[in-house]
Design an enzyme around this catalytic site. Structure first.
Site, PDB file in Angstrom:
ATOM      1  N   ARG A  17     -29.418   2.163  28.526  1.00  0.00           N
ATOM      2  CA  ARG A  17     -29.235   0.796  29.026  1.00  0.00           C
ATOM      3  C   ARG A  17     -28.416   0.713  30.313  1.00  0.00           C
ATOM      4  O   ARG A  17     -28.284  -0.351  30.909  1.00  0.00           O
ATOM      5  CB  ARG A  17     -28.597  -0.076  27.924  1.00  0.00           C
ATOM      6  CG  ARG A  17     -29.625  -0.456  26.858  1.00  0.00           C
ATOM      7  CD  ARG A  17     -29.076  -1.494  25.930  1.00  0.00           C
ATOM      8  NE  ARG A  17     -28.117  -0.925  24.993  1.00  0.00           N
ATOM      9  CZ  ARG A  17     -27.166  -1.629  24.382  1.00  0.00           C
ATOM     10  NH1 ARG A  17     -27.022  -2.918  24.635  1.00  0.00           N
ATOM     11  NH2 ARG A  17     -26.341  -1.043  23.537  1.00  0.00           N
ATOM     12  N   GLN A  77     -26.408  19.699  22.409  1.00  0.00           N
ATOM     13  CA  GLN A  77     -27.276  19.115  21.394  1.00  0.00           C
ATOM     14  C   GLN A  77     -28.585  18.822  22.131  1.00  0.00           C
ATOM     15  O   GLN A  77     -28.666  17.876  22.910  1.00  0.00           O
ATOM     16  CB  GLN A  77     -26.650  17.814  20.857  1.00  0.00           C
ATOM     17  CG  GLN A  77     -27.457  17.189  19.746  1.00  0.00           C
ATOM     18  CD  GLN A  77     -27.047  15.757  19.458  1.00  0.00           C
ATOM     19  OE1 GLN A  77     -26.528  15.046  20.334  1.00  0.00           O
ATOM     20  NE2 GLN A  77     -27.304  15.317  18.244  1.00  0.00           N
ATOM     21  N   GLU A 157     -24.999   1.341   8.080  1.00  0.00           N
ATOM     22  CA  GLU A 157     -25.476   0.989   9.412  1.00  0.00           C
ATOM     23  C   GLU A 157     -26.150  -0.384   9.356  1.00  0.00           C
ATOM     24  O   GLU A 157     -26.771  -0.736   8.346  1.00  0.00           O
ATOM     25  CB  GLU A 157     -26.445   2.054   9.928  1.00  0.00           C
ATOM     26  CG  GLU A 157     -25.754   3.323  10.360  1.00  0.00           C
ATOM     27  CD  GLU A 157     -24.653   3.056  11.357  1.00  0.00           C
ATOM     28  OE1 GLU A 157     -24.955   2.666  12.494  1.00  0.00           O
ATOM     29  OE2 GLU A 157     -23.473   3.223  11.008  1.00  0.00           O
ATOM     30  N   TYR A 351      -7.034   7.001  64.835  1.00  0.00           N
ATOM     31  CA  TYR A 351      -7.561   7.915  63.837  1.00  0.00           C
ATOM     32  C   TYR A 351      -6.788   9.228  63.929  1.00  0.00           C
ATOM     33  O   TYR A 351      -6.756   9.862  64.998  1.00  0.00           O
ATOM     34  CB  TYR A 351      -9.056   8.192  64.054  1.00  0.00           C
ATOM     35  CG  TYR A 351      -9.552   9.297  63.150  1.00  0.00           C
ATOM     36  CD1 TYR A 351      -9.449   9.169  61.764  1.00  0.00           C
ATOM     37  CD2 TYR A 351     -10.089  10.475  63.660  1.00  0.00           C
ATOM     38  CE1 TYR A 351      -9.861  10.186  60.914  1.00  0.00           C
ATOM     39  CE2 TYR A 351     -10.505  11.499  62.816  1.00  0.00           C
ATOM     40  CZ  TYR A 351     -10.385  11.338  61.445  1.00  0.00           C
ATOM     41  OH  TYR A 351     -10.783  12.343  60.602  1.00  0.00           O
TER      42      TYR A 351
END
Ligand code: UD1
Ligand code: CA
Length: 454
Positions: A17, A77, A157, A351
Site C-alpha cells: 500500500r 523469508q 485475527e 559557497y
C-alpha cells in the site's frame, strides 16, 4: 542469572500500500529508516542478538541493517507466508541461544523502551508467553486479545473472528516475548488453516495454553503500536515523531521559537541554550553545541556547529561542515565538507566547499571556492586571521596564508603567501568626460527610434 535477550525483527513484508520501489521498512521518519526506529526501540532490552527477517527488497534491507546495526544477522523469508512463518526463519540463527526472544515489526517505530521492560517483567513474573496489546479507539482489522482474568487465552485475527470477538477492543500489537526455544517450538506447531491461509504468529497463544504454558498480556498506549502501511500513515508517524522530539529537546534546555516549524532528525544533538528560530530543517547527523543560534529558514545536515556560533537566516550547512566556536554563517551561504575555525565569518552569499578556513578569518560577500573542475574535487586552505575580499573566486587547489588578503573581485589561481595581498583582476581605467558624451549619443539614438515609430 539472566540469559539475555534476542530481537527478531520482521521486515519481509512488501508494504504494497506504499506503492513504492523502496521496501517499506526503509521509508524514513525523522530522517531515519523505520527499521532503525524499531531496532532502536529494541535496544532498550540491551539485546545480545539481533535477527532481522528480510524478504521483499531483501538486498536493500540487508544493506541498511549492515549500516544501522552491524552486529545484527539477517535471514531471508523467500515467500511471505505469514508472521508465524517469518519468525520460524530466525530459528537456525538462534539455535544455540538460551535466552528470551522478542518479536518486533520493522514497520512499527514507536514502541517505548519502558513498554518492552514491562514485558520483560511480566515474563519474570511467570508468564511463558507475553503479548503486547492496546485498547484501540477503532479496533478495525487488528487481531483481538481474548483474555480470561489476567491470563491471555488466545488471539483471534479479525478475518476469523466472530461478532462477539470483533466487539473486543483489546488488540494485538504484534510484539511477543518468550524463551527463544519455546517460541520456536510453538511457531513450529502453527498451521495455516484460517481465512488468510497464512501461518499466524498469533496462533502460538492458543497452542501454548493447550500445552499448559501460561500466557499474559501487557498493554501500552495505542500511539506506540502505530504501524505504517500507507504514505498518509507515514506522514502521521512523522508528525507524532516531530512532536515528541520537539518536546524532548525543549525539556533538555533548547529554545524552539516556533516548535511546529522546526523539523528534527532522530539523531539531532543539541547543547544547552541553543536557540532555533522558525522554519529550520535538521537532516541527519547534526550536532549543535551550547549557546549556538540557528536562525530562521536554515537547512542543516551532517554538520557540527560550535558553541556560540550563529548560522542563518537562510544558511545551508551540508555534510562535513564543522563550524568553530563563535563562527558566523550568514544569509545565502552554503558550506560543504568545510572546517571553519573559531570566529570565522562568512556572512553573505558565499559557497565554501572542500575547504579549511583558519580561526578569525573573514570571508567577504560573494566568495566562492571553485572546488570542482567538472571531474575532480579540489581543496582550498585559508589560514588564520586572513581577509578574503568580496567576490573572490578561490580556484582550488589553492591556499591563502595566515593574515593574507585578497582584493575584491580577484580570481585566485595561485597560492597566496602569508601576509601578502593578492590582486588578481584587470586594472581600472577612467576616461574623463566620456560618460556625458556617451549618454548624449544614446539619447539621440532613442529619439531617432521614436520618430521612426510615429
Ligand atoms: C498482524 C497480527 C495482528 C495484529 C497486527 C498489528 C498476525 C497474524 N496478525 O496483522 O494480530 O493486530 O499485526 O499490526 O500476526 N511480515 C513478514 N513476513 C510475513 C508476514 C508479515 O515479515 O510473511 C511482517 C510484515 O512486514 C510486517 C509484520 O510482519 O512488518 C506484520 O505483518 P502484517 O501482514 O502487516 O500483519 P497484519 O495483518 O497487520
Ligand atoms: Ca500491518
Amino acid at each position: 542469572m539472566t540469559l539475555g535477550t534476542a530481537l527478531i525483527v520482521l521486515a519481509a513484508g512488501q508494504g504494497s500500500r506504499m506503492l513504492s520501489g523502496l521496501p517499506k521498512v526503509l521509508h524514513e521518519v525523522g530522517a531515519q529508516p523505520l527499521l532503525a526506529h524499531a531496532l532502536g526501540a529494541g535496544a532498550a532490552l540491551d539485546p545480545e542478538r539481533v535477527v532481522v527477517v528480510t524478504g521483499h527488497g531483501a538486498a536493500r534491507v540487508e544493506a541498511a541493517v549492515g549500516a544501522i546495526a552491524p552486529g545484527a544477522v539477517t535471514v531471508r523469508q523467500d515467500r511471505q507466508l505469514g508472521t508465524g512463518h517469518a519468525v520460524a526463519q530466525a530459528r537456525p540463527a538462534l539455535a544455540d541461544f538460551g535466552g528470551d526472544a522478542v518479536v518486533l515489526y520493522g514497520d512499527t517505530p514507536f514502541i517505548a523502551p519502558q513498554t518492552l521492560r514491562r514485558m520483560a517483567e511480566a515474563r519474570a513474573a511467570g508468564n511463558d508467553v507475553v503479548v503486547l496489546g492496546f485498547e484501540a479507539r477503532e479496533p478495525g482489522r487488528y487481531g483481538r486479545l481474548i483474555t480470561d482474568g489476567d491470563r491471555l487465552d488466545r488471539i483471534v485475527e479479525f478475518k476469523d473472528a466472530t461478532e462477539t470477538e470483533r466487539a473486543v477492543r483489546l488488540c494485538n500489537s504484534g510484539v511477543v516475548m518468550a524463551r527463544a526455544a519455546t517460541l520456536f517450538d510453538l511457531v513450529a506447531a502453527v498451521g495455516n488453516d484460517n481465512a488468510a491461509g497464512e501461518y499466524y504468529l498469533t496462533d502460538i497463544v492458543q497452542i501454548a495454553n493447550a500445552r499448559g504454558l501460561r500466557c499474559g498480556a501487557v498493554t501500552c498506549d495505542e500511539a506506540e503500536t502505530l504501524g505504517i502501511n500507507t504514505r498518509a500513515e507515514l506522514a502521521g508517524a512523522e508528525a507524532v515523531f516531530q512532536a515528541r522530539r520537539r518536546a524532548e529537546v525543549m525539556a533538555a534546555g533548547v529554545t524552539l521559537v516556533a516548535p511546529d516549524t522546526v523539523f528534527l532528525a532522530a539523531d539531532t544533538v543539541f547543547g544547552r541554550d541553543v536557540v532555533v528560530e522558525p522554519n529550520v530543517v535538521f537532516g541527519p547527523g547534526v550536532r549543535v553545541a551550547e549557546g549556538a543560534r540557528i536562525r530562521a529558514f536554515s537547512h542543516l545536515e551532517g554538520a557540527q556547529v560550535g558553541a556560540g556560533a550563529v548560522a542563518g537566516p537562510y544558511a545551508r550547512l551540508r555534510p562535513g561542515t564543522r563550524l568553530g566556536a563563535g563562527a558566523r554563517i550568514g544569509n545565502f551561504v552554503e558550506t560543504k565538507n568545510a572546517a571553519l575555525g573559531d570566529g570565522v565569518k562568512v556572512n553573505h552569499l558565499s559557497y565554501v566547499g572542500d575547504a579549511e578556513i583558519g580561526a578569525g578569518t573573514n570571508i567577504g560577500a560573494g566568495t566562492i571556492t571553485c572546488n570542482y573542475d567538472g571531474v575532480l574535487k579540489h581543496r582550498t586552505v585559508v589560514g588564520t586571521e586572513a581577509f578574503i575580499g568580496s567576490n573572490t573566486m578561490l580556484v582550488a587547489p589553492v591556499s591563502v596564508g595566515d593574515r593574507a588578503m585578497t582584493a575584491s573581485g580577484s580570481v585566485i589561481t595561485a597560492d597566496v603567501p602569508a601576509e601578502a595581498l593578492a590582486l588578481a583582476r584587470a586594472r581600472q581605467q577612467n576616461k574623463p568626460g566620456l560618460a556625458v558624451k556617451l549618454r548624449a549619443r544614446l539619447l539621440a539614438i532613442k529619439a531617432g527610434l521614436a520618430r521612426k515609430a510615429e
